[in-house]
Design an enzyme around this catalytic site. Structure first.
Site, short mmCIF file in Angstrom:
data_model
loop_
_atom_site.label_atom_id
_atom_site.label_comp_id
_atom_site.label_asym_id
_atom_site.label_seq_id
_atom_site.Cartn_x
_atom_site.Cartn_y
_atom_site.Cartn_z
N GLN A 183 0.83 -1.20 0.00
CA GLN A 183 0.00 0.00 0.00
C GLN A 183 0.86 1.25 0.00
OE1 GLN A 183 -2.99 -0.94 -0.46
NE2 GLN A 183 -3.79 1.10 -0.80
N HIS A 203 1.97 3.03 -3.36
CA HIS A 203 1.15 3.93 -4.16
C HIS A 203 1.66 5.36 -4.17
CE1 HIS A 203 -2.40 1.77 -5.57
NE2 HIS A 203 -2.38 1.06 -4.46
N GLU A 263 -9.79 2.75 4.51
CA GLU A 263 -10.17 2.48 3.12
C GLU A 263 -10.10 0.96 2.87
OE1 GLU A 263 -8.63 3.60 -1.39
OE2 GLU A 263 -7.28 3.83 0.31
N HIS A 264 -8.97 0.37 3.22
CA HIS A 264 -8.79 -1.08 3.12
C HIS A 264 -8.49 -1.62 4.52
CE1 HIS A 264 -7.10 0.70 -0.64
NE2 HIS A 264 -7.86 -0.21 -1.22
N ASP A 290 -7.42 -4.87 -5.41
CA ASP A 290 -7.02 -3.84 -6.36
C ASP A 290 -7.24 -4.28 -7.80
OD1 ASP A 290 -6.28 -1.98 -4.50
OD2 ASP A 290 -4.14 -2.46 -4.55
N HIS A 342 -51.03 24.64 0.53
CA HIS A 342 -50.85 23.20 0.36
C HIS A 342 -52.19 22.48 0.55
CE1 HIS A 342 -46.62 24.11 0.57
NE2 HIS A 342 -46.28 22.82 0.49
#
Length: 449
Positions: A277, A280, A346-347, A380, A439
């Site tokens: 990770q 990235h 996220e993961h 991924d 109304h």
């Protein structure tokens, strides 16, 4: 207040993965706990001043502004940023056969999972003569952004395009940054993925200017209704700036992984997953949460060698050295669950005994990877799940990209005269309570004298 432990050193003397010790005392509340955990700091507001005039320039001057911005920022000066069909065909024809097979398999698996997300229209009969139907209709036109900076994420083409296609989006455009090494076109793998998926509208434009092109229209690109896909802070700032004019999937920040592991986990697997990770981006977050100091020590001992052996070691070291990465020591897995829920990764990987049981108790995560044989790398590319996921703790309240992202639920209300008459008195009472007499009058005027 828990104090960080001294980080372990790798042979070069550079610290990797600072440790935070939360053992021995009651964990604080969710908000305070989240503030103690490692996470990248992203300041979208700080780049808005740069992004706003750039987007305005595209809005006012269109294609000429895009050309000048692309020449200045990407070093590519092209009269037309639309990718010709022949370039898409060539990229697919020249695609490495092994890569093409891998792309086809990824597409098939993502289609299989996302096909089950399709919604069906449902009609509810509220009373005799009165129904409400919920229809699910796709967004008409979407712009899908595919990053191409540190890594050309051709897998993101699959993750964005497939759910949009299954949702029934009729017009799909893809934008990805031009590459000087490829004649000013996006990465060939990105183009090959587009061709495999039948996407013919592709633009060689990146960054905030790509979002502006989608939002305002420029050159041959007509404005879209929605923009999705990951990107850097400038892409995210442009999405924030244009939100309302266009729909967006999320304001994505740097990618991140949290791993909840006990002493049954293989430290080599854990180290490899943290490193993968961190590969990235220098801002990527990699966090291990464990009650096992032995596992923590073993992982710290293995990380330097694995980092040295991989290609992007400098980028990885920066990410692991950063305040967004670390090892969090907890008393037990119950405390570990509280920590990962507060972090809302996220993961999230669960590498423990009874991993599935623990995974089913997690409330906050973009995606959960269960057991030793489900690394984030699988998600991924080829798990079938989507890898466009909420970051920065947003998994507490939002979901990853899906078919649902491209659908809108519309209620269709159909009452006959008798059904309306049956509820008229209630409408009269509620409208009176809200001091909205017109109304009530709109209902009364329909009643027979």
């Amino acid at each position: 207040m828990p104090a960080p432990l001294p980080p372990a050193d790798h042979p070069g003397g550079n610290p990797v993965l600072a440790r935070i010790d939360l053992r021995g005392s009651a964990l604080p509340g969710v908000r305070e706990l989240a503030s103690l955990l490692p996470r990248a700091a992203t300041d979208i507001d700080s780049v808005l001043a740069t992004v706003r005039p750039l987007c305005e320039d595209v809005r006012i001057r269109g294609a000429q502004a895009v050309r000048e911005i692309t020449a200045r920022l990407d070093g590519v000066d092209a009269e037309d940023f639309a990718v010709p069909q022949e370039a898409l065909d060539r990229a697919l024809a020249e695609c490495d056969p092994t890569l093409r097979v891998a792309l086809e398999e990824a597409i098939a698996r993502v289609r299989s999972v996302h096909a089950d997300q399709r919604r069906t229209d449902v009609t509810t009969q509220v009373v005799a003569g009165g129904t409400v139907t919920e229809r699910w209709l796709p967004v008409r036109r979407v712009g899908l952004y595919v990053p191409g900076g540190l890594a050309p994420l051709l897998s993101s083409v699959v993750m964005n395009v497939v759910p949009a296609q299954i949702a029934g989006v009729e017009s799909i455009a893809v934008a990805s940054p031009p590459q000087r090494d490829h004649g000013g076109l996006p990465d060939p793998g990105v183009l090959a993925a587009c061709a495999l998926l039948g996407v013919t509208e592709v633009y060689a434009v990146g960054g905030a200017q790509a979002v502006a092109v989608f939002g305002y229209g420029a050159g041959s690109c007509e404005p879209v209704d929605m923009v999705t896909g990951p990107g850097n802070v400038y892409v995210t700032a442009a999405k924030r700036l244009l939100r309302g004019l266009i729909g967006i999937d999320s304001e994505a920040g740097p990618t991140e992984v949290a791993i909840l592991a006990d002493d049954s986990a293989d430290p080599a697997h854990v180290a490899a997953d943290l490193i993968s990770q961190a590969e990235h981006d220098p801002l990527a977050g990699a966090v291990l949460v464990t009650p096992s100091e032995e596992l923590a020590d073993a992982v710290l001992a293995l990380v330097p060698g694995q980092v040295t052996a991989t290609k992007h070691s400098e980028r990885i070291t920066t990410a692991l050295d950063g305040s967004q990465s670390g090892i969090v020591l907890v008393d037990d897995l119950e405390a570990g669950l509280r920590v990962v829920d507060a972090y809302a990764a996220e993961h999230l990987e669960i590498q423990t005994r009874n991993a599935r049981e623990l995974a089913l108790r997690v409330r906050n995560a973009g995606a959960i990877f269960v057991g030793a044989w489900s690394p984030v790398s699988l998600g991924d590319y080829c798990a079938g799940s989507n890898h466009v996921l909420p970051t920065g703790g947003c998994a507490r309240f939002s979901s990853g990209l899906s078919v649902q992202s491209f659908l809108r639920g519309i209620h269709v209300v159909e009452y006959d005269e008798q059904a309306l008459a049956g509820v008229a008195a209630h409408i009269d009472a509620l409208a009176g309570a809200e001091d909205l007499p017109a109304h009530a009058a709109a209902v009364r005027i329909r009643q027979r004298p």
